[in-house]
Design a protein around this motif. Sequence first.
Motif, mmCIF file in Angstrom:
data_model
loop_
_atom_site.group_PDB
_atom_site.id
_atom_site.type_symbol
_atom_site.label_atom_id
_atom_site.label_comp_id
_atom_site.label_asym_id
_atom_site.label_seq_id
_atom_site.Cartn_x
_atom_site.Cartn_y
_atom_site.Cartn_z
ATOM 1 N N UNK A 1 -13.886 4.589 2.896
ATOM 2 C CA UNK A 1 -13.649 6.020 2.744
ATOM 3 C C UNK A 1 -12.148 6.214 2.537
ATOM 4 N N UNK A 2 -11.766 6.652 1.327
ATOM 5 C CA UNK A 2 -10.360 6.814 0.975
ATOM 6 C C UNK A 2 -9.951 8.282 0.971
ATOM 7 N N UNK A 3 -10.698 9.122 1.664
ATOM 8 C CA UNK A 3 -10.489 10.564 1.563
ATOM 9 C C UNK A 3 -9.436 11.117 2.508
ATOM 10 N N UNK A 4 -9.083 10.378 3.560
ATOM 11 C CA UNK A 4 -8.156 10.919 4.554
ATOM 12 C C UNK A 4 -6.722 10.904 4.027
ATOM 13 N N UNK B 1 0.781 5.746 5.614
ATOM 14 C CA UNK B 1 2.240 5.839 5.753
ATOM 15 C C UNK B 1 2.897 6.329 4.468
ATOM 16 N N UNK B 2 2.248 7.287 3.837
ATOM 17 C CA UNK B 2 2.818 7.893 2.638
ATOM 18 C C UNK B 2 2.651 7.089 1.368
ATOM 19 N N UNK B 3 1.882 5.997 1.408
ATOM 20 C CA UNK B 3 1.721 5.142 0.223
ATOM 21 C C UNK B 3 1.014 5.904 -0.894
ATOM 22 N N UNK B 4 1.491 5.695 -2.121
ATOM 23 C CA UNK B 4 0.900 6.301 -3.307
ATOM 24 C C UNK B 4 0.843 5.259 -4.410
ATOM 25 N N UNK C 1 -11.564 5.427 -11.489
ATOM 26 C CA UNK C 1 -10.974 6.672 -11.005
ATOM 27 C C UNK C 1 -10.145 7.256 -12.150
ATOM 28 N N UNK C 2 -10.677 8.283 -12.779
ATOM 29 C CA UNK C 2 -9.988 8.878 -13.925
ATOM 30 C C UNK C 2 -8.728 9.621 -13.486
ATOM 31 N N UNK C 3 -8.824 10.335 -12.378
ATOM 32 C CA UNK C 3 -7.652 11.032 -11.853
ATOM 33 C C UNK C 3 -7.854 11.313 -10.380
ATOM 34 N N UNK C 4 -6.946 10.828 -9.554
ATOM 35 C CA UNK C 4 -6.914 11.154 -8.125
ATOM 36 C C UNK C 4 -5.486 11.569 -7.820
ATOM 37 N N UNK C 5 -5.231 12.865 -7.937
ATOM 38 C CA UNK C 5 -3.860 13.378 -7.875
ATOM 39 C C UNK C 5 -3.182 13.060 -6.554
ATOM 40 N N UNK C 6 -3.934 13.179 -5.441
ATOM 41 C CA UNK C 6 -3.322 12.975 -4.126
ATOM 42 C C UNK C 6 -2.879 11.535 -3.917
ATOM 43 N N UNK C 7 -3.492 10.597 -4.650
ATOM 44 C CA UNK C 7 -3.108 9.184 -4.535
ATOM 45 C C UNK C 7 -2.294 8.707 -5.733
#
Length: 378
Positions: free
Chosen positions: A102-105, A129-132, A172-178
């Motif tokens: 689950x990568x939603x948090x 820890x803020x990783x993007x 994943x076409x677009x996951x803005x938060x990540x």
Amino acid sequence: MAFPQVPSPRRELPGRRKARTQDNRVHNRSLVLATLYHHGPMTRPELTRASGLTAPTVSALVGDLADDGLVAETGPRDGPRPGKPAKLVRLDDGNVNLVVLDLSHSDRFTGAVLDLRGGVVHRAEVALDGALGREAFDLVFRLADELVAAAPRRVLGIGVGTPGIVDDTGTVRQAAHLRWIGLPLAEQLGDRYAVPAYVGNDINLAALGVLRFRPSEARNLMVLSIEHGVGAGLVVGGELVEGEQFAAGELGHVTVDDDGDPCVCGRRGCLDQHIAAAFLRRRLGAGADRPAVLAAAGRTLGIVLAPIISALNLDEVVLTGPPELIDGAFLQAATVTARARTLSPISSSVRVTSLAGDDDLILLGAAGLVLSAQLGIW
């Protein structure tokens, strides 16, 4: 600042081809597994009657499935019965494992090793820890490494729920938060661990989790989360609705106030800014009246929900996210408003309920993704 524009993927329609003997075998195998999964242990004659297959076909399939470690034969049912007692065939729930993530948090990735019934064998998590971008992707591998190593049995497959728009290849076409764009996550997981991997949108998988693992009898339902922005998973007729561009349920950027604050999407007054958890916490932290703020947010949601409930004749709307925000004034106001704005036969039957705080919905939905693809269950 607006998000970068990403070309809209379109769903590829499957081409027609002749049915093959192998297709029939796969179908029959799935039928036997699904029958045992949903109805419990059966004798071979009972399984023959329930599946509609011939006795020789059932016997051959049970033998093959036993060799694969998916079913096992046990002793007869308890109690006296006429004639020679027949052995029961059961799904061997614990003989293979599923790895789910689950990568939603916003602050961590979580995961688990499950048995075929969704029972938890092992849990793990890694802090973000803020990783993007690439750093966040590397954390997916770190978590999956731990889970695959912890699985006591053969791993049947990997299922992942992630924010963003995910196509039917698990990209994943677009996951803005990540900050992920065009990430072939399923392919890379499959290559790394040499097992099938399946990736879906997190809230879509939460909807599957409710449909398949929670006591809801609804066949037309919506699961809506306010945890990180606002997103919804839709099930119609017992089937997940993803949309032609895989973006069904993206309600967070529906405009609800033309004169509202600017949104990260480039527009103003989006639903996100009225009911998302981060927005509500900022309002409450500024000393606003708690019941009034939550009731106003619930009314806004109810206004948005009413036409969707009416258009799809939904039986149930399930709200997920922080329980301290959802349960109480927010839930009550959303329910009252949605019912007040829909026709009586619809409003009297729809239920707006809360599974706030249920952190396993996405993990269970990811398990359902693997079970459906690998075993044909559901």
